[in-house]
Design a protein around this motif. Sequence first.
Motif, PDB file in Angstrom:
ATOM      1  N   GLU A  88      37.959  -5.209   5.901  1.00  0.00           N
ATOM      2  CA  GLU A  88      37.769  -4.311   4.830  1.00  0.00           C
ATOM      3  C   GLU A  88      36.747  -4.524   3.700  1.00  0.00           C
ATOM      4  O   GLU A  88      36.157  -3.760   3.227  1.00  0.00           O
ATOM      5  N   GLU A  89      36.213  -5.920   3.609  1.00  0.00           N
ATOM      6  CA  GLU A  89      35.128  -6.308   2.676  1.00  0.00           C
ATOM      7  C   GLU A  89      34.164  -6.356   3.248  1.00  0.00           C
ATOM      8  O   GLU A  89      32.837  -6.676   2.765  1.00  0.00           O
ATOM      9  N   ALA A  90      34.036  -6.316   4.607  1.00  0.00           N
ATOM     10  CA  ALA A  90      32.735  -6.531   5.311  1.00  0.00           C
ATOM     11  C   ALA A  90      31.747  -5.116   5.428  1.00  0.00           C
ATOM     12  O   ALA A  90      32.387  -4.082   5.173  1.00  0.00           O
ATOM     13  N   TYR A  91      30.487  -5.156   5.878  1.00  0.00           N
ATOM     14  CA  TYR A  91      29.444  -4.241   5.930  1.00  0.00           C
ATOM     15  C   TYR A  91      28.504  -4.736   6.724  1.00  0.00           C
ATOM     16  O   TYR A  91      28.077  -5.929   6.815  1.00  0.00           O
ATOM     17  N   VAL A  92      27.617  -3.793   7.110  1.00  0.00           N
ATOM     18  CA  VAL A  92      26.584  -3.753   7.901  1.00  0.00           C
ATOM     19  C   VAL A  92      25.337  -3.653   6.907  1.00  0.00           C
ATOM     20  O   VAL A  92      25.482  -2.632   6.180  1.00  0.00           O
ATOM     21  N   LYS A  93      24.287  -4.219   7.409  1.00  0.00           N
ATOM     22  CA  LYS A  93      22.999  -3.909   6.517  1.00  0.00           C
ATOM     23  C   LYS A  93      21.706  -4.173   7.390  1.00  0.00           C
ATOM     24  O   LYS A  93      21.534  -5.144   7.990  1.00  0.00           O
ATOM     25  N   PHE A  94      20.669  -3.234   7.140  1.00  0.00           N
ATOM     26  CA  PHE A  94      19.461  -3.475   8.004  1.00  0.00           C
ATOM     27  C   PHE A  94      18.653  -4.351   7.169  1.00  0.00           C
ATOM     28  O   PHE A  94      18.719  -4.412   5.878  1.00  0.00           O
ATOM     29  N   ASN A  95      17.862  -5.115   7.629  1.00  0.00           N
ATOM     30  CA  ASN A  95      16.808  -5.950   7.068  1.00  0.00           C
ATOM     31  C   ASN A  95      15.633  -5.561   7.077  1.00  0.00           C
ATOM     32  O   ASN A  95      15.041  -5.314   8.307  1.00  0.00           O
ATOM     33  N   MET A  96      14.990  -4.935   6.028  1.00  0.00           N
ATOM     34  CA  MET A  96      13.645  -4.243   6.195  1.00  0.00           C
ATOM     35  C   MET A  96      12.618  -5.102   5.426  1.00  0.00           C
ATOM     36  O   MET A  96      11.642  -4.553   4.961  1.00  0.00           O
ATOM     37  N   ASP A  97      12.902  -6.352   5.151  1.00  0.00           N
ATOM     38  CA  ASP A  97      11.899  -7.307   4.559  1.00  0.00           C
ATOM     39  C   ASP A  97      10.550  -7.534   5.282  1.00  0.00           C
ATOM     40  O   ASP A  97       9.584  -7.581   4.444  1.00  0.00           O
ATOM     41  N   GLY A  98      10.781  -7.250   6.547  1.00  0.00           N
ATOM     42  CA  GLY A  98       9.321  -7.375   7.209  1.00  0.00           C
ATOM     43  C   GLY A  98       8.474  -6.152   6.939  1.00  0.00           C
ATOM     44  O   GLY A  98       7.206  -6.356   6.701  1.00  0.00           O
ATOM     45  N   LEU A  99       9.036  -5.074   6.299  1.00  0.00           N
ATOM     46  CA  LEU A  99       8.189  -3.752   6.140  1.00  0.00           C
ATOM     47  C   LEU A  99       7.332  -4.090   4.748  1.00  0.00           C
ATOM     48  O   LEU A  99       6.601  -3.152   4.490  1.00  0.00           O
ATOM     49  N   VAL A 100       7.825  -4.856   3.938  1.00  0.00           N
ATOM     50  CA  VAL A 100       7.358  -4.963   2.528  1.00  0.00           C
ATOM     51  C   VAL A 100       6.686  -6.246   2.291  1.00  0.00           C
ATOM     52  O   VAL A 100       6.573  -6.803   1.176  1.00  0.00           O
ATOM     53  N   ARG A 101       6.448  -7.142   3.655  1.00  0.00           N
ATOM     54  CA  ARG A 101       5.992  -8.415   3.336  1.00  0.00           C
ATOM     55  C   ARG A 101       4.304  -8.129   3.012  1.00  0.00           C
ATOM     56  O   ARG A 101       3.692  -7.565   3.377  1.00  0.00           O
ATOM     57  N   ALA A 102       4.002  -8.844   2.037  1.00  0.00           N
ATOM     58  CA  ALA A 102       2.687  -8.950   1.490  1.00  0.00           C
ATOM     59  C   ALA A 102       1.872  -9.386   2.422  1.00  0.00           C
ATOM     60  O   ALA A 102       1.870 -10.188   3.320  1.00  0.00           O
ATOM     61  N   ASP A 103       0.386  -9.388   2.420  1.00  0.00           N
ATOM     62  CA  ASP A 103      -0.629  -9.643   3.038  1.00  0.00           C
ATOM     63  C   ASP A 103      -0.662 -11.106   2.750  1.00  0.00           C
ATOM     64  O   ASP A 103      -0.303 -11.680   2.035  1.00  0.00           O
ATOM     65  N   LEU A 104      -1.652 -11.865   3.702  1.00  0.00           N
ATOM     66  CA  LEU A 104      -1.961 -13.467   3.650  1.00  0.00           C
ATOM     67  C   LEU A 104      -2.136 -13.721   2.424  1.00  0.00           C
ATOM     68  O   LEU A 104      -1.702 -14.813   1.836  1.00  0.00           O
ATOM     69  N   GLN A 105      -3.085 -13.089   1.941  1.00  0.00           N
ATOM     70  CA  GLN A 105      -3.832 -13.807   0.534  1.00  0.00           C
ATOM     71  C   GLN A 105      -2.593 -13.618  -0.672  1.00  0.00           C
ATOM     72  O   GLN A 105      -2.420 -14.601  -1.444  1.00  0.00           O
ATOM     73  N   SER A 106      -2.088 -12.250  -0.633  1.00  0.00           N
ATOM     74  CA  SER A 106      -1.015 -12.512  -1.774  1.00  0.00           C
ATOM     75  C   SER A 106       0.222 -13.429  -1.626  1.00  0.00           C
ATOM     76  O   SER A 106       0.535 -13.883  -2.712  1.00  0.00           O
ATOM     77  N   ARG A 107       0.479 -13.525  -0.426  1.00  0.00           N
ATOM     78  CA  ARG A 107       1.608 -14.468  -0.112  1.00  0.00           C
ATOM     79  C   ARG A 107       1.289 -16.052  -0.359  1.00  0.00           C
ATOM     80  O   ARG A 107       2.098 -16.709  -1.008  1.00  0.00           O
ATOM     81  N   SER A 108      -0.101 -16.238  -0.057  1.00  0.00           N
ATOM     82  CA  SER A 108      -0.730 -17.655  -0.367  1.00  0.00           C
ATOM     83  C   SER A 108      -0.632 -17.883  -1.968  1.00  0.00           C
ATOM     84  O   SER A 108      -0.417 -18.935  -2.120  1.00  0.00           O
ATOM     85  N   GLN A 109      -0.993 -16.884  -2.786  1.00  0.00           N
ATOM     86  CA  GLN A 109      -1.021 -16.765  -4.045  1.00  0.00           C
ATOM     87  C   GLN A 109       0.189 -17.128  -4.724  1.00  0.00           C
ATOM     88  O   GLN A 109       0.522 -17.934  -5.480  1.00  0.00           O
ATOM     89  N   SER A 110       1.337 -16.409  -3.888  1.00  0.00           N
ATOM     90  CA  SER A 110       2.563 -16.606  -4.699  1.00  0.00           C
ATOM     91  C   SER A 110       3.075 -17.784  -4.502  1.00  0.00           C
ATOM     92  O   SER A 110       3.917 -18.563  -5.074  1.00  0.00           O
ATOM     93  N   TYR A 111       2.876 -18.507  -2.924  1.00  0.00           N
ATOM     94  CA  TYR A 111       3.428 -19.800  -2.677  1.00  0.00           C
ATOM     95  C   TYR A 111       2.842 -20.803  -3.667  1.00  0.00           C
ATOM     96  O   TYR A 111       3.440 -21.600  -4.224  1.00  0.00           O
ATOM     97  N   SER A 112       1.584 -20.711  -3.930  1.00  0.00           N
ATOM     98  CA  SER A 112       0.776 -21.355  -4.754  1.00  0.00           C
ATOM     99  C   SER A 112       1.258 -21.440  -6.197  1.00  0.00           C
ATOM    100  O   SER A 112       1.663 -22.458  -6.773  1.00  0.00           O
ATOM    101  N   THR A 113       1.654 -20.234  -6.737  1.00  0.00           N
ATOM    102  CA  THR A 113       2.274 -20.203  -8.346  1.00  0.00           C
ATOM    103  C   THR A 113       3.460 -20.911  -8.151  1.00  0.00           C
ATOM    104  O   THR A 113       4.100 -21.488  -9.078  1.00  0.00           O
ATOM    105  N   GLY A 114       4.122 -20.605  -7.006  1.00  0.00           N
ATOM    106  CA  GLY A 114       5.587 -21.485  -7.062  1.00  0.00           C
ATOM    107  C   GLY A 114       5.709 -22.746  -6.955  1.00  0.00           C
ATOM    108  O   GLY A 114       6.419 -23.600  -7.678  1.00  0.00           O
ATOM    109  N   LEU A 115       4.626 -23.197  -6.092  1.00  0.00           N
ATOM    110  CA  LEU A 115       4.439 -24.819  -6.212  1.00  0.00           C
ATOM    111  C   LEU A 115       4.135 -25.371  -7.548  1.00  0.00           C
ATOM    112  O   LEU A 115       4.493 -26.377  -7.891  1.00  0.00           O
ATOM    113  N   GLN A 116       3.209 -24.757  -8.083  1.00  0.00           N
ATOM    114  CA  GLN A 116       2.727 -25.086  -9.361  1.00  0.00           C
ATOM    115  C   GLN A 116       3.580 -25.263 -10.363  1.00  0.00           C
ATOM    116  O   GLN A 116       3.857 -25.983 -11.348  1.00  0.00           O
ATOM    117  N   SER A 117       4.791 -24.413 -10.354  1.00  0.00           N
ATOM    118  CA  SER A 117       5.934 -24.051 -11.384  1.00  0.00           C
ATOM    119  C   SER A 117       6.988 -25.069 -11.372  1.00  0.00           C
ATOM    120  O   SER A 117       7.795 -25.284 -11.816  1.00  0.00           O
TER     121      SER A 117
END
Length: 293
Positions: free
Chosen positions: A264-293
């Motif tokens: 009764e409390e369960a549900y199904v959900k599509f995972n569409m994260d792959g469609l909004v994945r950033a390009d390699l440069q943007s992801r690298s900058q995000s990882y760099s910012t996270g590591l520095q913080s």
Amino acid sequence: MGCYIRVNNKREVFEPKPAWVKKPDVDLPREAFYNSLIVSLLLDGNAFIRVFSNKNGEIVNLTVLNPLTVQIKRNGVGRVQFQVEGEKRPLTAEQILWIPDVVRPGVLRGVSRVKALKENFGLAMALEKFAATFFGSGTSLNGIIEFPGNLTAEQAKNLAEGFDNRHRGWRRGHKTGVLSGGATFKTTQVDPGQAQALEARRMAVEDICRAFNIPPHLLGIPGTTSYASVEQNNLAWITHGLRPIVTKIEGALSTLLDRLPRGEEAYVKFNMDGLVRADLQSRSQSYSTGLQS
């Protein structure tokens, strides 16, 4: 598609995952099942899934029905029933999963986008046929030669053939033309741009985009990319195009989990994260910012 449950306002994986979540139709690939489901939903305005259960009430198979073979009605107590072609008795909501697109008040059946916009689509089809006939059949004249006097049939033929022999074809397209005796040449050819055929055909494609909430650049219309990156384009496509469709499917399939313990409390959900994945440069900058913080 994942299967989850809310426990203390936290999302956890629901186990065991039903077999139909991974493969709804045992005889079709999962992609084919959802393809036919979405085609039915968008073209007819209704999608019907036949639910097959065993003696223990466990769901063993799901099949997408042809919406043209299903009629919807209510029984004496107002419950929805489905009369399917080939079935002797009406089927209940436990046997048929109904996913409508847009439903008018007081009307059971969903609205077909194709029928609702049939005039727009009909105009697009008529324009396509007219353009193919007008510019492709060769029945339109390139031009006419006006002569001030009266010519015999043989003289008119000689004049036309002499002019064509010197100027017909792309190799002779830029030669200088000479007409004597007061004759003049007037072109009757219609340029597709001047006839606004190109703009009209573009508007026909844009009508399709508006009907199904598709970004125009996905249908190859140049100059319609309004975002700076592929990530932002995909995000807009998911938000306005895919998400409304996905939400309807998720809500309908989640009701099937009610038949399971704790479902009764369960549900199904599509995972569409792959469609909004950033390009390699943007992801690298995000990882760099996270590591520095």
